[in-house]
Write a protein that holds these residues in place. Structure first.
Motif, PDB file in Angstrom:
ATOM      1  N   LEU A 156       0.820  -1.208   0.000  1.00 61.13           N
ATOM      2  CA  LEU A 156       0.000   0.000   0.000  1.00 61.13           C
ATOM      3  C   LEU A 156       0.850   1.252   0.000  1.00 61.13           C
ATOM      4  O   LEU A 156       0.428   2.277  -0.514  1.00 61.13           O
ATOM      5  N   LEU A 157       2.011   1.189   0.596  1.00 58.25           N
ATOM      6  CA  LEU A 157       2.843   2.386   0.738  1.00 58.25           C
ATOM      7  C   LEU A 157       4.072   2.296  -0.160  1.00 58.25           C
ATOM      8  O   LEU A 157       4.889   1.394  -0.021  1.00 58.25           O
ATOM      9  N   ASP A 158       4.151   3.267  -1.080  1.00 56.75           N
ATOM     10  CA  ASP A 158       5.298   3.345  -1.972  1.00 56.75           C
ATOM     11  C   ASP A 158       6.068   4.598  -1.595  1.00 56.75           C
ATOM     12  O   ASP A 158       5.573   5.714  -1.794  1.00 56.75           O
ATOM     13  N   PHE A 216       8.681   6.067  -2.749  1.00 58.03           N
ATOM     14  CA  PHE A 216       8.981   7.006  -3.838  1.00 58.03           C
ATOM     15  C   PHE A 216       7.778   7.896  -4.113  1.00 58.03           C
ATOM     16  O   PHE A 216       7.902   9.118  -4.256  1.00 58.03           O
ATOM     17  N   THR A 217       6.615   7.268  -4.169  1.00 56.91           N
ATOM     18  CA  THR A 217       5.387   8.039  -4.405  1.00 56.91           C
ATOM     19  C   THR A 217       5.154   9.032  -3.266  1.00 56.91           C
ATOM     20  O   THR A 217       4.715  10.165  -3.487  1.00 56.91           O
ATOM     21  N   VAL A 218       5.442   8.582  -2.044  1.00 52.17           N
ATOM     22  CA  VAL A 218       5.275   9.472  -0.887  1.00 52.17           C
ATOM     23  C   VAL A 218       6.131  10.729  -1.047  1.00 52.17           C
ATOM     24  O   VAL A 218       5.645  11.870  -0.909  1.00 52.17           O
ATOM     25  N   ALA A 240       7.498  11.858  -3.813  1.00 52.99           N
ATOM     26  CA  ALA A 240       7.065  12.615  -4.999  1.00 52.99           C
ATOM     27  C   ALA A 240       5.815  13.425  -4.681  1.00 52.99           C
ATOM     28  O   ALA A 240       5.702  14.610  -5.056  1.00 52.99           O
ATOM     29  N   GLN A 241       4.869  12.808  -3.954  1.00 50.10           N
ATOM     30  CA  GLN A 241       3.624  13.515  -3.639  1.00 50.10           C
ATOM     31  C   GLN A 241       3.883  14.671  -2.680  1.00 50.10           C
ATOM     32  O   GLN A 241       3.259  15.739  -2.793  1.00 50.10           O
ATOM     33  N   ASN A 294       5.339  17.265  -4.807  1.00 52.96           N
ATOM     34  CA  ASN A 294       4.229  17.834  -5.617  1.00 52.96           C
ATOM     35  C   ASN A 294       3.387  18.803  -4.793  1.00 52.96           C
ATOM     36  O   ASN A 294       3.030  19.882  -5.244  1.00 52.96           O
ATOM     37  N   ASP A 297      -1.480   3.478  -6.779  1.00 57.21           N
ATOM     38  CA  ASP A 297      -0.015   3.351  -6.924  1.00 57.21           C
ATOM     39  C   ASP A 297       0.353   2.116  -7.748  1.00 57.21           C
ATOM     40  O   ASP A 297       1.427   2.061  -8.354  1.00 57.21           O
ATOM     41  N   ILE A 319      14.170   3.144  -9.694  1.00 58.52           N
ATOM     42  CA  ILE A 319      13.194   3.326  -8.599  1.00 58.52           C
ATOM     43  C   ILE A 319      12.128   4.356  -8.974  1.00 58.52           C
ATOM     44  O   ILE A 319      11.159   4.571  -8.262  1.00 58.52           O
ATOM     45  N   PHE A 320      12.358   5.078 -10.061  1.00 49.86           N
ATOM     46  CA  PHE A 320      11.381   6.081 -10.492  1.00 49.86           C
ATOM     47  C   PHE A 320      10.208   5.405 -11.162  1.00 49.86           C
ATOM     48  O   PHE A 320      10.345   4.883 -12.257  1.00 49.86           O
ATOM     49  N   ARG A 321       9.110   5.432 -10.450  1.00 46.68           N
ATOM     50  CA  ARG A 321       7.916   4.802 -11.010  1.00 46.68           C
ATOM     51  C   ARG A 321       6.822   5.862 -11.143  1.00 46.68           C
ATOM     52  O   ARG A 321       6.404   6.466 -10.161  1.00 46.68           O
ATOM     53  N   ASN A 379       3.372   6.381 -11.495  1.00 47.82           N
ATOM     54  CA  ASN A 379       2.093   5.667 -11.375  1.00 47.82           C
ATOM     55  C   ASN A 379       0.904   6.617 -11.546  1.00 47.82           C
ATOM     56  O   ASN A 379       1.072   7.837 -11.720  1.00 47.82           O
ATOM     57  N   THR A 401      -1.213   7.673  -9.437  1.00 48.09           N
ATOM     58  CA  THR A 401      -1.324   8.677  -8.364  1.00 48.09           C
ATOM     59  C   THR A 401      -0.583   9.959  -8.746  1.00 48.09           C
ATOM     60  O   THR A 401      -1.132  11.072  -8.660  1.00 48.09           O
ATOM     61  N   ILE A 402       0.643   9.778  -9.187  1.00 49.56           N
ATOM     62  CA  ILE A 402       1.460  10.948  -9.509  1.00 49.56           C
ATOM     63  C   ILE A 402       0.893  11.671 -10.737  1.00 49.56           C
ATOM     64  O   ILE A 402       0.801  12.914 -10.766  1.00 49.56           O
ATOM     65  N   SER A 416       0.055   6.480  -0.056  1.00 46.59           N
ATOM     66  CA  SER A 416       1.296   7.246  -0.237  1.00 46.59           C
ATOM     67  C   SER A 416       0.995   8.744  -0.232  1.00 46.59           C
ATOM     68  O   SER A 416       1.698   9.551   0.392  1.00 46.59           O
ATOM     69  N   THR A 417      -0.080   9.122  -0.919  1.00 47.36           N
ATOM     70  CA  THR A 417      -0.439  10.541  -0.979  1.00 47.36           C
ATOM     71  C   THR A 417      -0.851  11.036   0.398  1.00 47.36           C
ATOM     72  O   THR A 417      -0.408  12.106   0.838  1.00 47.36           O
TER      73      THR A 417
END
Lengths: 265, 233
Positions: free
Chosen positions: A2-4, A6-8, A10-11, A14, B6, B15-17, B19, B21-22, B109-110
């Motif tokens: 559930l938790l990525d 990298f996305t965290v 990036a977000q 952002n 995600d 590691i750059f994905r 998805n 969400t982004i 993640s967000t």
């Protein structure tokens, strides 16, 4: 998973970028616009307040000016009314005086006219009476007016009472000559002799009589000497006639009677 | 069925994905920035203004008023941070009316990223207000014994922020997905509307809790604490 992470990251980035961008493209311009408008409104309100104060001040000034004007107008009006009243009174007095003068003049003219008319009537009447009498006497008895007048004058002298005769005799004998006999018409010689004779007999006048003619005198014969006078005239008849004429003139005019044949259709 | 957007990878390099969400977040960012730029390009300071300007002014003033009501004395300082939280989450929820769209707030993640931002922002605002020493002393209040509990409180509330938003957004999407497979007509629509309402409420709750945390960190201690609005999810 559930938790990525990298996305965290990036977000999170952002989100921070979005915060910065929105601050510059949304919040700040909007807040500036709101502040500008509030400032503008505040300025306008201040201006409006200033205008209101100014308007109030001007209204007060105007009111005071108006009151002063009203007072001045009332004063002027009052003085004008007083002046007009005085002028009116003056004009009325003048008019009254003028009317009074006209009336006096008119009354004087009327009186004069009345008098002249009366004199004219008297003169005309006398002449008419004489003319009628003369003609009547001549037609009826073939005698003249002068003779008749002389006859009446003589008869009057002869008809005096003894007391009157004595008084007249004493008066005329003490009077200084000449003794004047004045008549309206020229007396012929017979009448003159008759008068002289009766004057000598009745009044005891020894001197020569002086005969004069006065056409303007009241019709008759008069004998004067030193302020004494014996006379006969038609003045009594004329006075009576005049009073009757006056009475007739004073009566209201009677309505005229219409001729029966002239009625309107 | 996937639980998080995600999982949908569009592009990957190491590691750059990249998805969903982004990408969805970028889309929302673009929409917000372009929309703001267009509307604020010709702002009027006069009494007469455009409807869109009016809308933005209403939104901004409502956020400011809300921040002020919570107890922050200078709401404009916190407007960018707290206003962006609300607008982002609300717009992310509103986007669910577009078919095929997946709300980035439905990703843990967000929500964790947002919660971490709040987690970092609260002490920063507190330090700015009271200084480092003054802020750190607040962890020792009322007694030093409370220090571990205060730290746990900080962490747990951050976790709660993240999980609450994620759970609500994800559950809404999940329910709609499940119902679509069972009853394909009308009912998913009603649930979608309910999800929209939930999203709005969550946007409000998240931003108001962040405001409360910041207010608690920046407020001087003698101010009575009963002025804090009690917000429970």
């Amino acid at each position: 998973m559930l938790l990525d992470w990298f996305t965290v990251v990036a977000q999170a980035l952002n989100f921070l970028i979005l915060v910065w961008l929105l601050k510059h493209f949304l919040y700040q311009p909007i807040l500036d616009a709101i502040d500008g408008r509030e400032h503008q409104i505040a300025t306008k309100l201040a201006e409006a307040e200033a205008n209101k104060i100014e308007a109030r001040k001007e209204r007060e000034e105007f009111r005071q000016k108006n009151e002063a004007f009203e007072q001045r107008r009332a004063t002027l009006w009052s003085s004008v009314e007083d002046e007009a009243s005085l002028e009116r009174q003056r004009l009325l007095n003048e008019a009254r005086k003028e009317v009074e003068g006209f009336r006096n003049k008119w009354q004087a003219a009327l009186s004069k006219e009345h008098q002249s008319l009366s004199e004219e009537i008297t003169r005309q009447t006398r002449e008419e009476v004489f003319a009628i009498t003369r003609k009547a006497l001549k037609d009826l008895a073939a005698i003249s007016l002068e003779a008749q007048m002389t006859d009446i004058f003589v008869q009057r002298l002869l008809g005096l009472s003894s007391t009157e005769r004595q008084e007249l005799q004493s008066a005329f004998q003490t009077a200084s000559p000449p003794t004047i006999v004045r008549s309206t018409f020229h007396l012929p010689a017979p009448q003159r002799h008759a008068i002289e004779a009766v004057a000598k007999d009745v009044l005891g006048i020894q001197t020569q009589l002086q005969f004069e003619t006065d056409p303007h005198s009241v019709c008759g014969i008069e004998l004067t000497a030193n302020g004494h006078k014996v006379a006969w005239s038609i003045s009594d008849y004329l006075i009576t006639l005049k009073s009757r004429l006056d009475e007739l003139l004073k009566q209201p005019p009677k309505p005229s009677v219409k001729p029966s044949g002239l009625s309107k259709p | 069925m996937h639980l998080s957007p995600d999982d949908t990878i569009i592009w990957q390099y190491g590691i750059f994905r990249l998805n969903t969400t982004i990408v969805a977040t970028w889309g929302l960012m673009l929409f917000l920035i372009i929309g703001s730029t267009i509307i604020t390009r010709n702002l009027s300071t006069a009494l007469k203004r455009s409807r869109w300007q009016n809308l933005l002014e209403i939104i901004v003033m409502a956020i400011l008023k809300q921040i002020e009501e919570v107890g922050l004395s200078h709401p404009r300082k916190y407007l960018s941070f707290l206003g962006t939280i609300f607008l982002f989450i609300a717009l992310a929820s509103l986007g669910t009316i577009i078919p095929g769209y997946e709300a980035p707030t439905g990703s843990l993640s967000t929500t964790v990223a947002l919660a971490l931002c709040v987690f970092v922002a609260v002490p920063l605002f507190g330090i700015e207000e009271h200084g480092l020493g003054g802020y750190l002393k607040s962890y020792l209040k009322p007694t030093f014994i409370m220090l571990p509990f205060n730290i746990i409180s900080e962490l747990s509330r951050t976790l709660a922020l993240a999980v609450r938003l994620f759970g609500n957004m994800m559950s809404g999407a999940m329910i709609v997905g499940i119902l679509l497979s069972i009853i394909p007509f009308l009912f998913p629509l009603v649930m979608s509307l309910l999800g929209l309402l939930t999203g709005m409420v969550q946007a409000y709750i998240f931003s108001i809790l962040a405001t409360v945390y910041i207010a608690a960190a920046t407020r001087t201690r003698h101010v009575p604490s009963h002025s804090n609005p009690k917000v429970t999810p």
